[in-house]
Design a protein around this motif. Sequence first.
Motif, PDB file in Angstrom:
ATOM      1  N   ALA A  82       1.218  -0.964   0.221  1.00  0.00           N
ATOM      2  CA  ALA A  82      -0.017  -0.119  -0.202  1.00  0.00           C
ATOM      3  C   ALA A  82       0.793   1.182  -0.114  1.00  0.00           C
ATOM      4  N   VAL A  83       2.012   1.335   0.355  1.00  0.00           N
ATOM      5  CA  VAL A  83       3.074   1.851   0.235  1.00  0.00           C
ATOM      6  C   VAL A  83       3.563   2.557  -0.893  1.00  0.00           C
ATOM      7  N   LEU A  84       4.037   1.553  -0.957  1.00  0.00           N
ATOM      8  CA  LEU A  84       5.232   1.511  -2.351  1.00  0.00           C
ATOM      9  C   LEU A  84       4.424   2.449  -3.865  1.00  0.00           C
ATOM     10  N   PRO A  85       3.089   2.481  -3.944  1.00  0.00           N
ATOM     11  CA  PRO A  85       2.156   3.219  -4.801  1.00  0.00           C
ATOM     12  C   PRO A  85       2.364   4.865  -4.785  1.00  0.00           C
ATOM     13  N   THR A  86       2.363   5.539  -3.439  1.00  0.00           N
ATOM     14  CA  THR A  86       3.123   6.927  -2.741  1.00  0.00           C
ATOM     15  C   THR A  86       4.087   7.124  -2.683  1.00  0.00           C
ATOM     16  N   ILE A  87       5.181   5.978  -2.575  1.00  0.00           N
ATOM     17  CA  ILE A  87       6.548   6.394  -3.142  1.00  0.00           C
ATOM     18  C   ILE A  87       7.157   6.641  -4.340  1.00  0.00           C
ATOM     19  N   ALA A  88       6.682   5.706  -5.302  1.00  0.00           N
ATOM     20  CA  ALA A  88       7.308   5.413  -7.108  1.00  0.00           C
ATOM     21  C   ALA A  88       7.685   6.652  -7.067  1.00  0.00           C
ATOM     22  N   PRO A  89       6.366   7.659  -6.781  1.00  0.00           N
ATOM     23  CA  PRO A  89       6.669   9.507  -8.213  1.00  0.00           C
ATOM     24  C   PRO A  89       7.640  10.134  -7.428  1.00  0.00           C
ATOM     25  N   HIS A  90       8.623   9.904  -6.647  1.00  0.00           N
ATOM     26  CA  HIS A  90       9.701  10.102  -5.893  1.00  0.00           C
ATOM     27  C   HIS A  90      11.010   9.740  -6.341  1.00  0.00           C
ATOM     28  N   ALA A 102      11.047  -7.083   7.104  1.00  0.00           N
ATOM     29  CA  ALA A 102      11.796  -7.692   7.154  1.00  0.00           C
ATOM     30  C   ALA A 102      11.014  -8.976   6.254  1.00  0.00           C
ATOM     31  N   GLY A 103      11.261  -9.786   5.236  1.00  0.00           N
ATOM     32  CA  GLY A 103      10.416 -10.208   4.153  1.00  0.00           C
ATOM     33  C   GLY A 103      10.116 -10.578   3.052  1.00  0.00           C
ATOM     34  N   ARG A 104      10.667  -8.992   2.765  1.00  0.00           N
ATOM     35  CA  ARG A 104      10.370  -8.470   1.463  1.00  0.00           C
ATOM     36  C   ARG A 104      11.413  -9.021   0.470  1.00  0.00           C
ATOM     37  N   THR A 105      11.277  -9.566  -0.304  1.00  0.00           N
ATOM     38  CA  THR A 105      12.260  -9.677  -1.590  1.00  0.00           C
ATOM     39  C   THR A 105      12.615  -8.217  -1.913  1.00  0.00           C
ATOM     40  N   ILE A 106      13.581  -7.926  -2.908  1.00  0.00           N
ATOM     41  CA  ILE A 106      13.934  -6.753  -3.994  1.00  0.00           C
ATOM     42  C   ILE A 106      13.035  -7.394  -5.253  1.00  0.00           C
ATOM     43  N   ALA A 107      12.790  -8.344  -5.766  1.00  0.00           N
ATOM     44  CA  ALA A 107      11.209  -8.567  -6.415  1.00  0.00           C
ATOM     45  C   ALA A 107      10.629  -7.486  -6.266  1.00  0.00           C
ATOM     46  N   SER A 108       9.958  -7.778  -5.239  1.00  0.00           N
ATOM     47  CA  SER A 108       8.732  -7.928  -4.623  1.00  0.00           C
ATOM     48  C   SER A 108       8.159  -6.255  -4.118  1.00  0.00           C
ATOM     49  N   LEU A 109       9.241  -5.483  -3.685  1.00  0.00           N
ATOM     50  CA  LEU A 109       9.701  -4.030  -4.047  1.00  0.00           C
ATOM     51  C   LEU A 109       9.560  -3.309  -5.527  1.00  0.00           C
ATOM     52  N   ALA A 110      10.763  -4.202  -5.751  1.00  0.00           N
ATOM     53  CA  ALA A 110      10.575  -3.336  -7.649  1.00  0.00           C
ATOM     54  C   ALA A 110       9.916  -3.575  -8.139  1.00  0.00           C
ATOM     55  N   ARG A 111       9.055  -4.352  -8.004  1.00  0.00           N
ATOM     56  CA  ARG A 111       7.407  -4.227  -9.278  1.00  0.00           C
ATOM     57  C   ARG A 111       6.570  -3.503  -8.888  1.00  0.00           C
ATOM     58  N   HIS A 112       6.682  -2.571  -8.071  1.00  0.00           N
ATOM     59  CA  HIS A 112       6.219  -1.242  -7.258  1.00  0.00           C
ATOM     60  C   HIS A 112       6.784   0.418  -8.182  1.00  0.00           C
ATOM     61  N   LEU A 113       8.303   0.223  -8.372  1.00  0.00           N
ATOM     62  CA  LEU A 113       8.876   1.269  -8.732  1.00  0.00           C
ATOM     63  C   LEU A 113       9.813   1.077 -10.396  1.00  0.00           C
ATOM     64  N   PRO A 114       9.551   2.461 -10.942  1.00  0.00           N
ATOM     65  CA  PRO A 114      10.067   2.493 -12.196  1.00  0.00           C
ATOM     66  C   PRO A 114      11.580   2.194 -12.646  1.00  0.00           C
ATOM     67  N   ALA A 115      11.305   1.131 -13.452  1.00  0.00           N
ATOM     68  CA  ALA A 115      12.736   0.518 -13.804  1.00  0.00           C
ATOM     69  C   ALA A 115      14.106   1.213 -13.609  1.00  0.00           C
ATOM     70  N   GLY A 116      14.785  -0.418 -13.453  1.00  0.00           N
ATOM     71  CA  GLY A 116      16.060   0.412 -13.614  1.00  0.00           C
ATOM     72  C   GLY A 116      16.526   1.056 -11.748  1.00  0.00           C
ATOM     73  N   THR A 117      15.580   1.161 -10.855  1.00  0.00           N
ATOM     74  CA  THR A 117      15.587   1.567  -9.787  1.00  0.00           C
ATOM     75  C   THR A 117      17.301   0.787  -9.039  1.00  0.00           C
ATOM     76  N   ALA A 118      17.881   0.674  -8.436  1.00  0.00           N
ATOM     77  CA  ALA A 118      19.016   0.971  -7.392  1.00  0.00           C
ATOM     78  C   ALA A 118      18.208   0.244  -5.936  1.00  0.00           C
ATOM     79  N   LEU A 119      18.035  -0.925  -5.703  1.00  0.00           N
ATOM     80  CA  LEU A 119      17.315  -1.219  -4.794  1.00  0.00           C
ATOM     81  C   LEU A 119      18.073  -1.838  -3.430  1.00  0.00           C
ATOM     82  N   ILE A 120      18.484  -1.731  -2.147  1.00  0.00           N
ATOM     83  CA  ILE A 120      18.734  -2.343  -1.212  1.00  0.00           C
ATOM     84  C   ILE A 120      18.138  -2.619   0.047  1.00  0.00           C
TER      85      ILE A 120
END
Length: 201
Positions: A82-90, A102-120
């Motif tokens: 629910a939070v990630l769509p509010t973050i993506a525009p920024h 905890a438990g949230r994979t990089i892939a599960s985060l990346a699908r809500h964010l612009p392509a090519g986002t640097a994620l840790i």
Amino acid sequence: MTLALPGPLLLVGAGKMGGALLAGWLERGLDAHLVRVQDPAPPDEMRRLLDRHAIEHAPRMGEADLAPAVIVLAVKPQVMDAVLPTIAPHVGAGTLVLSIAAGRTIASLARHLPAGTALIRAMPNTPAAIGRGITVAVANPHVRDADRSLATALLEAVGSVAWVEDEALMDAVTAVSGSGPAYVFLLAECLAKAGEEEHIG
């Protein structure tokens, strides 16, 4: 050494762990004017810290806000979708996104964010709340050396940092380092309670 940032930082979630990180950053000399906090209801202690340092905070950031250099996601895993769509525009082309959920994979985060986002993805353990933790982190291929150095500096505010190259190892880290101590604390509480009841009896 003063903690320096290449631009603004957005902290999403000002609960126990997010608050511990923020307090650690400020103790290390981070310029409070670079920090924004997104949280619908910060705890009273955190609200006092934000007010004391005149840190801007709101339930969500305005659409016109500039893309931050780094976004730290410190919300509960179950509300992340629910939070990630509010973050993506920024998220700008150079924005680093650092998650401690905890438990949230990089892939599960990346699908809500612009392509090519640097994620840790990082997993601090319970002692991080008092600045004595161990955090294990893993990066996606878009993370540059400078991003990794910045993430290390931010995470060292609550203890030591170790990096792994295989994200699959994060499950073991979560179980042993993240969740494991909680069971030890629970056992200690049960033993103390049993001792008190025995003494009363």
